[in-house]
Design a protein around this motif. Structure first.
Motif, PDB file in Angstrom:
ATOM      1  N   LEU A 122     -26.647  57.141  34.402  1.00 51.77           N
ATOM      2  CA  LEU A 122     -27.757  57.861  33.775  1.00 51.77           C
ATOM      3  C   LEU A 122     -29.109  57.260  34.133  1.00 51.77           C
ATOM      4  CD1 LEU A 122     -26.212  58.563  30.261  1.00 51.77           C
ATOM      5  CD2 LEU A 122     -26.705  60.229  32.036  1.00 51.77           C
ATOM      6  N   HIS A 123     -29.149  55.969  34.414  1.00 54.12           N
ATOM      7  CA  HIS A 123     -30.397  55.336  34.825  1.00 54.12           C
ATOM      8  C   HIS A 123     -30.714  55.566  36.301  1.00 54.12           C
ATOM      9  CE1 HIS A 123     -30.436  53.046  31.043  1.00 54.12           C
ATOM     10  NE2 HIS A 123     -31.676  52.704  31.353  1.00 54.12           N
ATOM     11  N   GLY A 124     -29.675  55.738  37.102  1.00 55.13           N
ATOM     12  CA  GLY A 124     -29.908  55.796  38.541  1.00 55.13           C
ATOM     13  C   GLY A 124     -30.106  54.399  39.106  1.00 55.13           C
ATOM     14  N   GLY A 125     -30.900  54.288  40.150  1.00 56.39           N
ATOM     15  CA  GLY A 125     -31.066  53.016  40.850  1.00 56.39           C
ATOM     16  C   GLY A 125     -31.600  51.896  39.995  1.00 56.39           C
ATOM     17  N   ILE A 126     -32.470  52.217  39.036  1.00 49.95           N
ATOM     18  CA  ILE A 126     -33.048  51.173  38.208  1.00 49.95           C
ATOM     19  C   ILE A 126     -31.993  50.467  37.360  1.00 49.95           C
ATOM     20  CG2 ILE A 126     -33.592  52.647  36.226  1.00 49.95           C
ATOM     21  CD1 ILE A 126     -36.164  51.079  35.878  1.00 49.95           C
ATOM     22  N   GLY A 127     -30.887  51.167  37.117  1.00 45.91           N
ATOM     23  CA  GLY A 127     -29.822  50.575  36.319  1.00 45.91           C
ATOM     24  C   GLY A 127     -29.177  49.372  36.967  1.00 45.91           C
ATOM     25  N   MET A 128     -29.348  49.217  38.290  1.00 49.28           N
ATOM     26  CA  MET A 128     -28.782  48.080  39.013  1.00 49.28           C
ATOM     27  C   MET A 128     -29.847  47.047  39.368  1.00 49.28           C
ATOM     28  SD  MET A 128     -25.555  48.513  39.194  1.00 49.28           S
ATOM     29  CE  MET A 128     -25.078  47.336  40.473  1.00 49.28           C
ATOM     30  N   THR A 129     -31.062  47.228  38.873  1.00 46.30           N
ATOM     31  CA  THR A 129     -32.143  46.307  39.192  1.00 46.30           C
ATOM     32  C   THR A 129     -31.955  44.996  38.447  1.00 46.30           C
ATOM     33  OG1 THR A 129     -33.636  48.176  39.477  1.00 46.30           O
ATOM     34  CG2 THR A 129     -34.641  46.008  39.205  1.00 46.30           C
ATOM     35  N   TRP A 130     -32.042  43.881  39.175  1.00 51.17           N
ATOM     36  CA  TRP A 130     -31.779  42.572  38.591  1.00 51.17           C
ATOM     37  C   TRP A 130     -32.777  42.235  37.487  1.00 51.17           C
ATOM     38  CZ3 TRP A 130     -27.577  39.740  39.055  1.00 51.17           C
ATOM     39  CH2 TRP A 130     -27.598  38.418  38.602  1.00 51.17           C
ATOM     40  N   GLU A 131     -34.005  42.723  37.602  1.00 49.24           N
ATOM     41  CA  GLU A 131     -35.048  42.403  36.632  1.00 49.24           C
ATOM     42  C   GLU A 131     -34.948  43.230  35.362  1.00 49.24           C
ATOM     43  OE1 GLU A 131     -35.549  43.078  39.804  1.00 49.24           O
ATOM     44  OE2 GLU A 131     -36.151  41.132  40.615  1.00 49.24           O
ATOM     45  N   TYR A 132     -33.997  44.137  35.285  1.00 49.12           N
ATOM     46  CA  TYR A 132     -33.841  45.014  34.123  1.00 49.12           C
ATOM     47  C   TYR A 132     -32.588  44.580  33.362  1.00 49.12           C
ATOM     48  CZ  TYR A 132     -33.560  49.482  31.550  1.00 49.12           C
ATOM     49  OH  TYR A 132     -33.507  50.460  30.583  1.00 49.12           O
ATOM     50  N   SER A 133     -32.689  44.429  32.063  1.00 51.48           N
ATOM     51  CA  SER A 133     -31.598  43.845  31.280  1.00 51.48           C
ATOM     52  C   SER A 133     -30.326  44.688  31.285  1.00 51.48           C
ATOM     53  CB  SER A 133     -32.053  43.610  29.835  1.00 51.48           C
ATOM     54  OG  SER A 133     -32.386  44.839  29.202  1.00 51.48           O
ATOM     55  N   LEU A 134     -30.458  46.005  31.524  1.00 55.00           N
ATOM     56  CA  LEU A 134     -29.270  46.850  31.480  1.00 55.00           C
ATOM     57  C   LEU A 134     -28.211  46.397  32.479  1.00 55.00           C
ATOM     58  CD1 LEU A 134     -27.970  49.560  30.391  1.00 55.00           C
ATOM     59  CD2 LEU A 134     -28.721  50.523  32.566  1.00 55.00           C
ATOM     60  N   ALA A 135     -28.631  46.023  33.682  1.00 54.95           N
ATOM     61  CA  ALA A 135     -27.664  45.580  34.692  1.00 54.95           C
ATOM     62  C   ALA A 135     -26.877  44.378  34.196  1.00 54.95           C
ATOM     63  CB  ALA A 135     -28.397  45.243  35.987  1.00 54.95           C
ATOM     64  N   HIS A 136     -27.511  43.506  33.440  1.00 49.99           N
ATOM     65  CA  HIS A 136     -26.849  42.307  32.941  1.00 49.99           C
ATOM     66  C   HIS A 136     -25.915  42.631  31.782  1.00 49.99           C
ATOM     67  CE1 HIS A 136     -29.393  39.604  35.415  1.00 49.99           C
ATOM     68  NE2 HIS A 136     -30.236  40.618  35.315  1.00 49.99           N
ATOM     69  N   HIS A 137     -26.285  43.625  30.976  1.00 48.40           N
ATOM     70  CA  HIS A 137     -25.353  44.095  29.948  1.00 48.40           C
ATOM     71  C   HIS A 137     -24.100  44.691  30.598  1.00 48.40           C
ATOM     72  CE1 HIS A 137     -27.344  43.488  26.086  1.00 48.40           C
ATOM     73  NE2 HIS A 137     -28.487  43.801  26.665  1.00 48.40           N
ATOM     74  N   ALA A 138     -24.292  45.452  31.668  1.00 50.07           N
ATOM     75  CA  ALA A 138     -23.146  46.033  32.361  1.00 50.07           C
ATOM     76  C   ALA A 138     -22.224  44.942  32.905  1.00 50.07           C
ATOM     77  CB  ALA A 138     -23.626  46.941  33.491  1.00 50.07           C
ATOM     78  N   LYS A 139     -22.807  43.903  33.490  1.00 58.68           N
ATOM     79  CA  LYS A 139     -22.004  42.797  34.003  1.00 58.68           C
ATOM     80  C   LYS A 139     -21.259  42.087  32.868  1.00 58.68           C
ATOM     81  CE  LYS A 139     -24.913  41.765  38.046  1.00 58.68           C
ATOM     82  NZ  LYS A 139     -23.888  41.657  39.075  1.00 58.68           N
ATOM     83  N   ARG A 140     -21.956  41.901  31.755  1.00 62.01           N
ATOM     84  CA  ARG A 140     -21.335  41.232  30.615  1.00 62.01           C
ATOM     85  C   ARG A 140     -20.149  42.042  30.087  1.00 62.01           C
ATOM     86  NH1 ARG A 140     -23.395  37.259  27.537  1.00 62.01           N
ATOM     87  NH2 ARG A 140     -22.075  36.625  25.803  1.00 62.01           N
ATOM     88  N   LEU A 141     -20.313  43.342  29.989  1.00 64.65           N
ATOM     89  CA  LEU A 141     -19.240  44.183  29.473  1.00 64.65           C
ATOM     90  C   LEU A 141     -18.034  44.191  30.403  1.00 64.65           C
ATOM     91  CD1 LEU A 141     -21.373  47.150  28.086  1.00 64.65           C
ATOM     92  CD2 LEU A 141     -20.106  45.445  26.762  1.00 64.65           C
ATOM     93  N   VAL A 142     -18.287  44.180  31.698  1.00 64.08           N
ATOM     94  CA  VAL A 142     -17.172  44.100  32.659  1.00 64.08           C
ATOM     95  C   VAL A 142     -16.457  42.760  32.528  1.00 64.08           C
ATOM     96  CG1 VAL A 142     -16.577  44.005  35.097  1.00 64.08           C
ATOM     97  CG2 VAL A 142     -18.156  45.753  34.278  1.00 64.08           C
ATOM     98  N   MET A 143     -17.215  41.688  32.379  1.00 68.41           N
ATOM     99  CA  MET A 143     -16.630  40.359  32.218  1.00 68.41           C
ATOM    100  C   MET A 143     -15.785  40.277  30.951  1.00 68.41           C
ATOM    101  SD  MET A 143     -16.519  37.251  33.513  1.00 68.41           S
ATOM    102  CE  MET A 143     -16.262  35.536  33.019  1.00 68.41           C
ATOM    103  N   LEU A 144     -16.317  40.799  29.849  1.00 68.09           N
ATOM    104  CA  LEU A 144     -15.587  40.765  28.586  1.00 68.09           C
ATOM    105  C   LEU A 144     -14.302  41.578  28.642  1.00 68.09           C
ATOM    106  CD1 LEU A 144     -18.517  41.091  25.997  1.00 68.09           C
ATOM    107  CD2 LEU A 144     -17.194  39.047  26.547  1.00 68.09           C
TER     108      LEU A 144
END
Length: 380
Positions: free
Chosen positions: A337-359
């Motif tokens: 839903l975010h598009g490219g910005i959703g994978m931007t390192w400087e945006y917290s959403l990408a880190h939430h996504a990584k955290r959820l995958v890790m969990l």
């Protein structure tokens, strides 16, 4: 059933919310992640000073005497703030093992230090071949006149690179997958024969592989009866899973908030993209997953501290399975839903996504817990 929080629980939640909001900005988190420790020692000390690291321990040992719901309130806020500190690994899992198996002398000496945040613990229970099976242990423990010697390798020891003591499972007798014959030992990571290789994990935290070469362990540093540690490992991992479900809940809440805010503000063809019906439907699906995870986190919190039983084990397996599936789906939908910005390192959403995958992989992935649940149904 009354789901209202007590006055003490409301105060606990408010304390955690203010602490994370004021001391854990996303920019500060990035600095903590890049540091040698991989988390904020100052923030960890604040948790200790406020008594938050003492929440699950009994009052007679310097604790708060809290239960699963109290832990859930804390972990939800930590998940919302993407906190890197090893609360689950040190306080819930390792601290729980110490509380369950420790001798009176060990409890008196060590548990108050853990409850105050002065002593950081880690648990080394995984091995390269074990694939979530706690009974698959090839690390060996040989008894000597002075105590024991341990040799073997442990993998992905979360927070092990900074732990003051590491709880290591090792086989005393039997073959590599026997249910009996597993002991638990307190290892000083600075001892002769111990080597740690540290690396970052996908969600910004740090872990290490632990190599043991004839490491001497005194009889005092054996937890519980030698060879009978598996039941305690499984029970305390259940408590850790309950806390982890709350961690995922907080992260999913923030992920949904960020996504909804983006849909309201991002414009295309002159209108906010949130007005497009197909995107509204996907947002509803994310919120539906969030509501389901909320229910599962509450279920896990309520049964995590119960006495060991088949029903408790089934409930925790159910919660972990549903949370893992929903967390991964929410992370993927948010990025879409975010598009490219959703994978931007400087945006917290990408880190939430990584955290959820890790969990969704830590303490067993969804397939592992689905198989476990099916086995528990057959047993019933």
């Amino acid at each position: 059933m009354d789901f209202k929080l007590t006055e003490e629980q409301q105060m606990l939640q408010e304390t955690a919310t203010r602490l994370v909001r004021d001391a854990y900005s996303f920019e500060a988190r990035e600095q903590y992640s890049l540091s040698e420790e991989g988390f904020s020692r100052t923030f960890w000390q604040q948790l200790g000073e406020l008594g938050l690291t003492a929440v699950p321990f009994p009052e007679v040992l310097g604790g708060f005497g809290g239960g699963g719901v109290d832990t859930m309130l804390l972990m939800t806020e930590f998940g919302r703030g993407l906190c890197l500190e090893p609360y689950v690994e040190s306080v819930i899992y390792a601290g729980g093992l110490l509380m369950q198996l420790g001798s009176p002398a060990q409890l008196q000496d060590l548990l108050p230090q853990v409850a105050s945040g002065k002593l950081l613990l880690a648990t080394a229970f995984q091995e390269p071949q074990s694939h979530y099976h706690l009974n698959d242990v090839q690390t060996r423990a040989e008894q000597t006149a002075e105590g024991w010697t341990l040799s073997g390798r442990k993998a992905v020891v979360m927070s092990g690179h900074q732990a003051g003591l590491i709880l290591v499972s090792a086989r005393i007798s039997g073959d590599s997958r026997a249910e009996q014959g597993i002991g638990l030992f307190l290892i000083d990571p600075q001892a002769v024969g111990v080597e740690r290789r540290t690396y970052p994990t996908v969600d910004g935290r740090k872990a290490c592989d632990l190599y043991l070469d004839k490491v001497n362990v005194s009889a005092y540093h054996v937890l519980g009866e030698p060879g009978q540690a598996l039941a305690a490992l499984r029970y305390q991992q259940g408590r850790a899973i309950a806390a982890q479900c709350a961690d995922a809940l907080g992260s999913m809440q923030e992920t949904c908030r960020l996504t909804l805010e983006y849909l309201k503000t991002r414009q295309q063809f002159g209108v906010a993209i949130g007005q497009f019906q197909v995107l509204q439907h996907r947002m509803v699906d994310m919120c539906t997953d969030l509501e389901q995870v909320t229910s599962m986190a509450i279920l896990a919190a309520c049964c995590g501290d119960e006495a060991d039983s088949l029903e408790r084990t089934r409930n925790l397996a159910t919660a972990k399975f549903i949370v893992s599936r929903a967390a991964r789906n929410v992370a993927e939908q948010a990025i879409q839903l975010h598009g490219g910005i959703g994978m931007t390192w400087e945006y917290s959403l990408a880190h939430h996504a990584k955290r959820l995958v890790m969990l969704s992989h830590q303490f067993g992935d969804d397939d592992h817990h689905l198989k476990a649940y099916a086995a528990f149904l057959d047993a019933a």
